[in-house]
Write an enzyme that holds these catalytic residues in place. Sequence first.
Site, PDB file in Angstrom:
ATOM      1  N   GLU A 293       0.832  -1.218   0.000  1.00  0.00           N
ATOM      2  CA  GLU A 293       0.000   0.000   0.000  1.00  0.00           C
ATOM      3  C   GLU A 293       0.860   1.260   0.000  1.00  0.00           C
ATOM      4  O   GLU A 293       0.467   2.293   0.542  1.00  0.00           O
ATOM      5  CB  GLU A 293      -0.954   0.023   1.213  1.00  0.00           C
ATOM      6  CG  GLU A 293      -1.814  -1.204   1.367  1.00  0.00           C
ATOM      7  CD  GLU A 293      -2.741  -1.440   0.196  1.00  0.00           C
ATOM      8  OE1 GLU A 293      -3.031  -0.486  -0.520  1.00  0.00           O
ATOM      9  OE2 GLU A 293      -3.141  -2.585   0.002  1.00  0.00           O
ATOM     10  N   GLY A 294       2.033   1.188  -0.607  1.00  0.00           N
ATOM     11  CA  GLY A 294       2.925   2.334  -0.679  1.00  0.00           C
ATOM     12  C   GLY A 294       4.020   2.233   0.355  1.00  0.00           C
ATOM     13  O   GLY A 294       3.776   1.890   1.511  1.00  0.00           O
TER      14      GLY A 294
END
Length: 379
Positions: A363-364
Site C-alpha cells: 500500500e505504498g
Amino acid sequence: MHFELNEHQRMIAQMVRDFGAKEITPFRKEWDDHQIFPRDLFRKLGELGLMGVLVPESYGGSGFGYFEYVTAIAELAKLDPGIALSMAAHNSLCTNHILMFGNEEQKQKYLPRLASCEYLGAWGLTEPNTGSDAANMRTVAVKHGEYYILNGAKNFITHGVSGDVAVVIARTGDLGDSHGMTAFVLDKGTPGFRGGRKEDKLGMRASETAELIFEDCKVHESQILGEVGEGFIQSMKVLDGGRISIAALSLGIAEGALEASLQYSKERHQFNKPISSFQGISFKLADMATQVEAARLLTFKAADLKNRGEKVTLAGAQAKYYASEVAVSVSNDAVQIFGGYGFTKDYPVEKYYRDAKLCTIGEGTSEIQKIVISREVLR
C-alpha cells in the site's frame, strides 16, 4: 482518547483465536515452507463473517465498522500475517471498491458472494514499470462500441491467480492524466483475462501474490465502476482505507512478537534467573511495549475517523507509516531476545521478522507515506 475493546471486538478477537488454534496454527509452517495459499480457509473465514466485515447486512456482510475490522486483522496477524494480509486485501481493496463506487446492480451481484468468500477478490493497480507512479500506467482500455478492449499487465496482485473477481484500473485517457483512468470489475474466466506468474516471496508466503494479464480482453461498459475517468481518484480513496488495513496488520505482527518475547523472557533462564530480570532485556521489552501502544493508538485513531466518515488521508498514512516501522523494529528486537532460537523456524518470531518487512512496502512504501503526511501537514 480511549479505545477500549467493545463487545463486538472482544467477540471477534476470541472467535479468531479459537478458530486459529484449529485451522491456522497447525498448518502455518507448511504453508510458509511451501508457499501454499489455503483457499478453502478463506471460505471458512467467510462463514465467520470476516470476509465481509465492512459490508452492510443488506448485502450479506457483517455490517461492522473499522474498530471490528482492525481487531480482526490484528488478531489474524498474530496467528499468520499472510492470512491476515489476504483477508485485508479482499476486504479493503476489491470488496470496498465495489461497495464505495459500484451501482446497485453491481453491489447486488458481487458483494454477497465476496462477503461469504464464494468469490475471492483481487485488486489491480500496480504495474511492473510504474509502481507508485500509477498515473503513467500502461494497461489500456480502448472503447469499441459497448465494449472496452483491455491490454496490459498488473503485478504484485494479491490473489492474482486464485481470485474469482478483480477490480482493475486501466488507462482510458492520456498518460499522466489523473482523470484518464477507469475502474472495471472483471469475472474470472473472462476471455483474455488470466493470472500470470506467482511471486516467490521472502515473507507473507501464505498469501498469494501474482500477475494479472490482459490480452485483447473484451469488457462490457456495464462493468465500469462509477464513471469513465474516475478510476485513479477512486483508487486514492480506496487506499486511504487500505492504509488502515496495513496499519492493523503491522500492529498485529508487533503485538504477536511482543507477546512471544514477554513469555520467552520469563521462561528462559540464564545464571539462575529469568532473562526478563536483566536490564538489557527488560529495557528492550519496555521500548517494544511503548512502540506497540503508540502504533495501536494511531491505528485506532484512523479507524475512529473512518467510522465517523471524516477524511483519513493524514491519519491513515501516519498509522500505516508508524505501525509498519514498529512491526519491523519490534520483530527485530524479538529475534534478538530469543537469541539463536530466534533465528530458527521452531519459534514464531523468525516468521514475524520476515513477514513484517512487507508492511513497509505494501500500500505504498514508508517513503510514500512520508510524502502523503508532509503534503497534508504543509497545507
